[in-house]
Scaffold this active site. Structure first.
Site, mmCIF file in Angstrom:
data_model
loop_
_atom_site.group_PDB
_atom_site.id
_atom_site.type_symbol
_atom_site.label_atom_id
_atom_site.label_comp_id
_atom_site.label_asym_id
_atom_site.label_seq_id
_atom_site.Cartn_x
_atom_site.Cartn_y
_atom_site.Cartn_z
ATOM 1 N N ASN A 1 16.406 43.365 24.656
ATOM 2 C CA ASN A 1 16.506 42.023 23.802
ATOM 3 C C ASN A 1 15.920 42.298 22.226
ATOM 4 O OD1 ASN A 1 13.449 41.855 23.743
ATOM 5 N ND2 ASN A 1 13.629 41.966 26.074
ATOM 6 N N LYS B 1 28.031 58.163 33.149
ATOM 7 C CA LYS B 1 28.460 57.097 32.137
ATOM 8 C C LYS B 1 29.678 56.234 32.769
ATOM 9 C CE LYS B 1 30.234 56.615 27.524
ATOM 10 N NZ LYS B 1 31.587 57.191 26.965
ATOM 11 N N PRO C 1 9.888 42.336 38.447
ATOM 12 C CA PRO C 1 8.744 41.585 38.944
ATOM 13 C C PRO C 1 8.229 40.934 37.789
ATOM 14 C CG PRO C 1 8.518 44.016 38.540
ATOM 15 C CD PRO C 1 9.732 43.759 38.442
ATOM 16 N N PHE D 1 2.939 34.748 26.843
ATOM 17 C CA PHE D 1 3.752 34.064 25.978
ATOM 18 C C PHE D 1 5.018 33.214 26.372
ATOM 19 C CE2 PHE D 1 2.786 35.730 21.405
ATOM 20 C CZ PHE D 1 1.515 36.259 21.633
ATOM 21 N N LYS E 1 5.394 26.842 32.188
ATOM 22 C CA LYS E 1 4.888 28.368 32.488
ATOM 23 C C LYS E 1 3.410 28.518 32.596
ATOM 24 C CE LYS E 1 8.982 30.291 30.303
ATOM 25 N NZ LYS E 1 9.194 30.838 28.898
ATOM 26 N N LYS F 1 2.541 29.604 36.378
ATOM 27 C CA LYS F 1 2.071 31.146 36.286
ATOM 28 C C LYS F 1 0.607 31.141 36.612
ATOM 29 C CE LYS F 1 5.996 33.297 33.889
ATOM 30 N NZ LYS F 1 6.511 34.410 32.953
HETATM 31 N N1 CTP Z 1 6.958 38.143 31.760
HETATM 32 C C1 CTP Z 1 6.316 38.988 32.460
HETATM 33 N N2 CTP Z 1 7.302 39.520 33.420
HETATM 34 C C2 CTP Z 1 8.560 39.331 33.238
HETATM 35 C C3 CTP Z 1 9.007 38.223 32.786
HETATM 36 C C4 CTP Z 1 8.104 37.756 31.601
HETATM 37 O O1 CTP Z 1 5.442 39.394 32.286
HETATM 38 N N3 CTP Z 1 9.452 39.800 34.311
HETATM 39 C C5 CTP Z 1 5.935 37.461 30.690
HETATM 40 C C6 CTP Z 1 6.135 37.784 29.215
HETATM 41 O O2 CTP Z 1 5.421 39.094 28.771
HETATM 42 C C7 CTP Z 1 5.463 36.384 28.535
HETATM 43 C C8 CTP Z 1 5.884 35.480 29.510
HETATM 44 O O3 CTP Z 1 5.994 36.106 30.905
HETATM 45 O O4 CTP Z 1 4.317 36.595 28.430
HETATM 46 C C9 CTP Z 1 6.858 34.414 29.430
HETATM 47 O O5 CTP Z 1 8.017 35.130 29.102
HETATM 48 P P1 CTP Z 1 9.396 34.377 28.875
HETATM 49 O O6 CTP Z 1 10.468 35.391 28.632
HETATM 50 O O7 CTP Z 1 9.146 33.193 27.818
HETATM 51 O O8 CTP Z 1 9.593 33.482 30.046
HETATM 52 P P2 CTP Z 1 10.063 33.636 31.711
HETATM 53 O O9 CTP Z 1 8.792 33.681 32.531
HETATM 54 O O10 CTP Z 1 10.840 34.886 31.755
HETATM 55 O O11 CTP Z 1 11.158 32.594 31.884
HETATM 56 P P3 CTP Z 1 12.474 32.127 31.197
HETATM 57 O O12 CTP Z 1 13.150 33.492 30.499
HETATM 58 O O13 CTP Z 1 13.132 31.376 32.301
HETATM 59 O O14 CTP Z 1 12.002 31.123 30.102
#
Ligand code: CTP
Length: 406
Positions: A211, A290, A306, A324, A338, A342
């Site tokens: 990303n 590949k 996870p 975040f 969230k 969480k």
């Molecule tokens: N995060 C994490 N592990 C993952 C996915 C996300 O620790 N596998 C943490 C990120 O570091 C961030 C938070 O979760 O602090 C939120 O990440 P975000 O991408 O905004 O949300 P998601 O929980 O992934 O939910 P969604 O993508 O459905 O918005």
């Protein structure tokens, strides 16, 4: 014992009449048992002789970026690392403009770019030069970058005019350096774990899913926590940022690797800040070879990674956990969900995908939420936001440990 005892102070002197006052700054710092090294610009030497500073510090004055002898004694990067703080006094209008532009065409300006320690400037110039919009704009930008500004003072100037622009007195500069270096940080004695950057989930040996996260916010938070006195470990996905000076930096690629590195350290941390943009899905069984473009279309099978943040928040006992939320819509609502789902202590919500701030940008606007409160930090450089956020985390942590103190 003086709070400056054993501290290393780099004093930059640029070409202004106030340069003679810098000798007194050196004398005061040395008397407080600080170790001082002086760097002079070429024009500073027209006002005071290097011998003055050499006699006061006991070390030769540095001035040339490309001098073989000076580099052999202590190279410019080493010099930047050696210092606990860099003070430029006097700082001329020209030098301030150079700092703002990030030029590095002589030793002192190079050190200002290379130093990862607090920088103070004591401006000194004619009153019209000081009040010129160009100078005021430069000063504002430097302040936003966290450069500490001392003065200028007002009064009779060397040119015979009266007004703002005089360098503040040596004693005030000495006091400011002392108070900066003896400041007890709000996270003193605590250990902070920060995750930052994106993850890369391999599809085959040459391709991956990732990303647009640059890691800037997480890196600034790690720096700010360290400046607030914490022992900081950073678990970083692949980024192209310079490495900050921290207690530990662990480099990882995938969400699974980040999970292991974070879980290993979270139990012994007081605070976990999950600023990484972790991939939510990863390809099931990446191809060893590949993938060839034999078929007109291709399906990738992905599986959930996870959730690192939720796993840390579920630890009991566990660290104060800050997550975040990167959102493209319904910022507050999604962040609130969230925070609850969480079971976090705090969540930092930022809008991504818009025109201002977010991924790859140097600035951002944040909404921070916790169980019974929230605060909005308007668009500002990430460095500045990181310091504000660290102070807020310190405050909420203190409250969560001792709720009656609020
Ligand atoms: N995060 C994490 N592990 C993952 C996915 C996300 O620790 N596998 C943490 C990120 O570091 C961030 C938070 O979760 O602090 C939120 O990440 P975000 O991408 O905004 O949300 P998601 O929980 O992934 O939910 P969604 O993508 O459905 O918005």
């Amino acid at each position: 014992m003086s709070p400056l005892s054993g501290k290393n102070i780099l004093l930059g002197v640029t070409g202004g009449i106030a340069a003679y006052k810098s000798a007194e700054v050196v004398r005061l710092l040395s008397a407080a048992n600080a170790s001082v090294r002086v760097v002079m610009t070429r024009s500073a030497k027209s006002f005071v002789g290097p011998l003055t500073f050499q006699a006061l510090t006991g070390y030769p004055v540095y001035s040339d970026l490309l001098d073989v002898d000076e580099e052999a004694a202590m190279g410019h990067i080493q010099l930047a690392r050696w210092a606990d703080c860099l003070a430029v006094a006097p700082a001329t209008a020209d030098f301030i403009a150079k700092m703002r532009a990030g030029l590095a065409d002589d030793l002192l300006s190079t050190l200002c770019l290379a130093a990862e320690v607090p920088i103070l400037i004591a401006p000194a110039m004619n009153r019209a030069m000081w009040s010129n919009p160009a100078t005021l704009e430069n000063i504002r930008v430097l302040a936003e970058r966290g450069i500490h500004q001392l003065g200028p003072a007002t009064g009779l100037q060397a040119c015979g005019e009266n007004g703002y622009g005089r360098m503040i007195e040596a004693d005030a500069i000495y006091q400011a350096i002392q108070s900066l270096l003896s400041r007890k940080g709000s996270l003193q004695g605590l250990s902070v774990l920060v995750s930052a950057g994106p993850t890369r989930e391999p599809i085959d040996p040459v391709r991956y899913i990732s990303n647009r996260s640059s890691g800037k916010m997480g890196y600034e938070l790690a720096r700010a926590a360290s400046e607030a006195g914490a022992r900081v470990s950073l678990v970083s996905g692949p980024v192209s940022l310079p490495k900050p000076n921290l207690d530990a930096i662990v480099e990882v690629q995938t969400a699974a690797e980040m999970y292991s590195a974070v879980m290993e350290r979270a139990r012994t941390s007081d605070i976990y800040i999950g600023a990484a943009a972790v991939a939510d899905y990863a390809p099931i069984d990446a191809d060893i070879q590949k993938i060839k473009k034999n078929d007109p279309s291709l399906m990738l099978s992905l599986e959930r990674t996870p959730d690192i943040l939720a796993s840390v928040a579920a630890m009991n006992p566990g660290p104060f956990t800050v997550g975040f939320a990167a959102e493209t819509e319904s910022l507050e609502n999604n962040a609130k969900k969230k925070l609850e789902s969480k079971n976090l202590d705090m969540i930092v919500a930022n809008q991504v995908g818009g025109r201002e701030g977010g991924f790859e940008s140097d600035q951002n606007a944040l909404t921070v939420l916790w169980k019974d409160g929230q605060v909005r930090f308007e668009l500002a450089p990430k460095k500045q936001l990181a310091h504000k956020l660290v102070e807020l985390i310190a405050e909420r942590l203190q409250y969560s440990r001792n709720p009656r103190n609020e």
